[in-house]
Motif scaffolding. Sequence first.
Motif, PDB file in Angstrom:
ATOM      1  N   TYR A  11     -29.830  46.622  15.812  1.00  0.00           N
ATOM      2  CA  TYR A  11     -30.760  46.711  14.935  1.00  0.00           C
ATOM      3  C   TYR A  11     -30.216  48.079  13.821  1.00  0.00           C
ATOM      4  CZ  TYR A  11     -34.089  44.321  17.957  1.00  0.00           C
ATOM      5  OH  TYR A  11     -35.012  43.575  18.672  1.00  0.00           O
ATOM      6  N   ILE A  14     -28.570  50.891  16.077  1.00  0.00           N
ATOM      7  CA  ILE A  14     -28.607  50.544  17.562  1.00  0.00           C
ATOM      8  C   ILE A  14     -28.372  49.415  18.211  1.00  0.00           C
ATOM      9  CG2 ILE A  14     -30.696  50.764  19.089  1.00  0.00           C
ATOM     10  CD1 ILE A  14     -32.285  51.998  16.933  1.00  0.00           C
ATOM     11  N   ALA A  16     -28.865  47.071  20.682  1.00  0.00           N
ATOM     12  CA  ALA A  16     -29.809  46.876  21.717  1.00  0.00           C
ATOM     13  C   ALA A  16     -29.629  45.984  22.806  1.00  0.00           C
ATOM     14  CB  ALA A  16     -31.151  46.521  20.741  1.00  0.00           C
ATOM     15  N   SER A  35     -37.364  49.243  32.105  1.00  0.00           N
ATOM     16  CA  SER A  35     -38.454  50.114  31.524  1.00  0.00           C
ATOM     17  C   SER A  35     -38.485  50.039  29.894  1.00  0.00           C
ATOM     18  CB  SER A  35     -37.816  51.524  31.863  1.00  0.00           C
ATOM     19  OG  SER A  35     -36.703  51.723  31.842  1.00  0.00           O
ATOM     20  N   ALA A  38     -35.725  48.989  27.065  1.00  0.00           N
ATOM     21  CA  ALA A  38     -34.365  48.492  27.687  1.00  0.00           C
ATOM     22  C   ALA A  38     -33.674  47.227  27.069  1.00  0.00           C
ATOM     23  CB  ALA A  38     -34.507  47.784  29.179  1.00  0.00           C
ATOM     24  N   LYS A  40     -35.848  44.263  26.588  1.00  0.00           N
ATOM     25  CA  LYS A  40     -36.444  43.100  27.145  1.00  0.00           C
ATOM     26  C   LYS A  40     -36.926  41.987  26.000  1.00  0.00           C
ATOM     27  CE  LYS A  40     -39.359  45.243  29.830  1.00  0.00           C
ATOM     28  NZ  LYS A  40     -39.123  46.422  29.252  1.00  0.00           N
ATOM     29  N   SER A  41     -37.707  42.719  25.304  1.00  0.00           N
ATOM     30  CA  SER A  41     -38.289  41.911  24.149  1.00  0.00           C
ATOM     31  C   SER A  41     -37.174  41.352  23.216  1.00  0.00           C
ATOM     32  CB  SER A  41     -39.429  42.639  23.263  1.00  0.00           C
ATOM     33  OG  SER A  41     -40.392  43.065  24.329  1.00  0.00           O
ATOM     34  N   THR A  42     -36.375  42.305  22.993  1.00  0.00           N
ATOM     35  CA  THR A  42     -35.013  41.739  22.163  1.00  0.00           C
ATOM     36  C   THR A  42     -34.559  40.289  22.667  1.00  0.00           C
ATOM     37  OG1 THR A  42     -34.827  44.013  21.362  1.00  0.00           O
ATOM     38  CG2 THR A  42     -33.100  42.587  21.044  1.00  0.00           C
ATOM     39  N   GLU A  82     -45.665  39.585  23.533  1.00  0.00           N
ATOM     40  CA  GLU A  82     -46.305  40.764  23.795  1.00  0.00           C
ATOM     41  C   GLU A  82     -47.348  40.877  22.670  1.00  0.00           C
ATOM     42  OE1 GLU A  82     -44.875  45.481  24.713  1.00  0.00           O
ATOM     43  OE2 GLU A  82     -43.413  43.842  23.912  1.00  0.00           O
ATOM     44  N   GLU A 159     -43.970  40.443  28.909  1.00  0.00           N
ATOM     45  CA  GLU A 159     -45.063  41.292  29.301  1.00  0.00           C
ATOM     46  C   GLU A 159     -46.696  40.794  29.289  1.00  0.00           C
ATOM     47  OE1 GLU A 159     -44.641  44.991  29.686  1.00  0.00           O
ATOM     48  OE2 GLU A 159     -42.392  45.104  28.644  1.00  0.00           O
TER      49      GLU A 159
HETATM   50  P1  ATP Z   1     -40.904  47.635  25.871  1.00  0.00           P
HETATM   51  O1  ATP Z   1     -41.051  47.213  27.134  1.00  0.00           O
HETATM   52  O2  ATP Z   1     -41.228  49.109  25.555  1.00  0.00           O
HETATM   53  O3  ATP Z   1     -41.282  46.688  24.629  1.00  0.00           O
HETATM   54  P2  ATP Z   1     -38.315  46.456  25.739  1.00  0.00           P
HETATM   55  O4  ATP Z   1     -37.408  46.556  26.669  1.00  0.00           O
HETATM   56  O5  ATP Z   1     -38.935  45.415  25.256  1.00  0.00           O
HETATM   57  O6  ATP Z   1     -39.323  47.724  25.719  1.00  0.00           O
HETATM   58  P3  ATP Z   1     -37.028  46.216  22.992  1.00  0.00           P
HETATM   59  O7  ATP Z   1     -38.453  46.145  22.219  1.00  0.00           O
HETATM   60  O8  ATP Z   1     -36.263  44.947  23.017  1.00  0.00           O
HETATM   61  O9  ATP Z   1     -37.428  46.846  24.544  1.00  0.00           O
HETATM   62  O10 ATP Z   1     -36.445  47.206  22.267  1.00  0.00           O
HETATM   63  C1  ATP Z   1     -34.751  47.646  22.472  1.00  0.00           C
HETATM   64  C2  ATP Z   1     -34.431  48.701  21.723  1.00  0.00           C
HETATM   65  O11 ATP Z   1     -34.197  48.235  20.494  1.00  0.00           O
HETATM   66  C3  ATP Z   1     -35.252  49.727  21.481  1.00  0.00           C
HETATM   67  O12 ATP Z   1     -34.388  51.049  21.652  1.00  0.00           O
HETATM   68  C4  ATP Z   1     -36.128  49.844  20.168  1.00  0.00           C
HETATM   69  O13 ATP Z   1     -36.607  50.967  19.715  1.00  0.00           O
HETATM   70  C5  ATP Z   1     -35.089  48.922  19.310  1.00  0.00           C
HETATM   71  N1  ATP Z   1     -35.787  48.030  18.458  1.00  0.00           N
HETATM   72  C6  ATP Z   1     -36.536  46.901  18.875  1.00  0.00           C
HETATM   73  N2  ATP Z   1     -36.903  46.544  17.808  1.00  0.00           N
HETATM   74  C7  ATP Z   1     -36.544  47.165  16.726  1.00  0.00           C
HETATM   75  C8  ATP Z   1     -36.496  46.770  15.166  1.00  0.00           C
HETATM   76  N3  ATP Z   1     -37.224  45.781  14.730  1.00  0.00           N
HETATM   77  N4  ATP Z   1     -35.792  47.938  14.424  1.00  0.00           N
HETATM   78  C9  ATP Z   1     -35.155  48.734  15.118  1.00  0.00           C
HETATM   79  N5  ATP Z   1     -34.956  48.873  16.316  1.00  0.00           N
HETATM   80  C10 ATP Z   1     -35.615  47.968  16.886  1.00  0.00           C
END
Ligand code: ATP
Length: 234
Positions: A11, A14, A16, A35, A38, A40-42, A82, A159
């Motif tokens: 992103y 970042i 990810a 956590s 991490a 996961k959603s990505t 989610e 989730e």
């Molecule tokens: P959570 O359980 O809090 O949802 P997650 O494990 O699903 O967390 P993600 O949502 O995949 O994590 O995010 C992974 C990283 O990418 C994080 O640092 C988040 O801030 C960043 N991130 C996610 N979506 C975007 C976006 N659209 N733009 C910029 N950064 C993003």
Amino acid sequence: MLKVENLNVYYGGIHALKGVDIEVNQGEIVSIIGSNGAGKSTLLNSISGIVKPKEGIITYKGKEISKLPHKIVKQGICQVPEGRHIFANLTVKENLLMGAYIRNDKDKIQKDLENVYNLFPRLKERTSQMAGTLSGGEQQMLAIGRGLMSDPELILLDEPSLGLAPLIIKTIFEIIQQIKNMNKTILLVEQNAYQALAISDKAYVLEQGRIVTKGYAKDLINDASIQEAYLGKK
Ligand code: ATP
């Protein structure tokens, strides 16, 4: 059935997801635990095509799907996002039927609707209720039910226990197991590691965009470092 190889997602600046590899076989429940933030959603959003990876190959039933994201539902994959995203101003039944929008097999749609109502008797009781007035747990049930209405083979669940009370979380996880028994394959993303591992065949632990541990769920649940980091035990 589903294979993700060397997935890298950015992103802006970042990084990810950093070279993520996972594999899901037909009929399994596979969970991704980790956590907040991490990745996961990505990972799920990359599989469903919402996020475009910079590098990596995603294959589903031997076919590369990273190149045809918008056709994901037609391939037999559904994502239950989610935060649910139900249609607040439509009834429960209308929401469920929206899940079947790409189908035209009317008899089978009716049968699947009955199956969803059998799985979630609460939704059957509330079939004419506006979805926006359902409780959080009921909305989650509706989101899963709507996903099932596309008659998927693979379900991506993001989730499902988020923000729900313990009793309803227990019900949701029991239902996920029942869905597996309906011959479905499930990729489950969860912060609630204990419950996820308890119903999964395999699991991957994601930390800061990398898979740091993988294995059979029954082994991970007894692993001391996993217990300490994710299951709140010492
Ligand atoms: P959570 O359980 O809090 O949802 P997650 O494990 O699903 O967390 P993600 O949502 O995949 O994590 O995010 C992974 C990283 O990418 C994080 O640092 C988040 O801030 C960043 N991130 C996610 N979506 C975007 C976006 N659209 N733009 C910029 N950064 C993003």
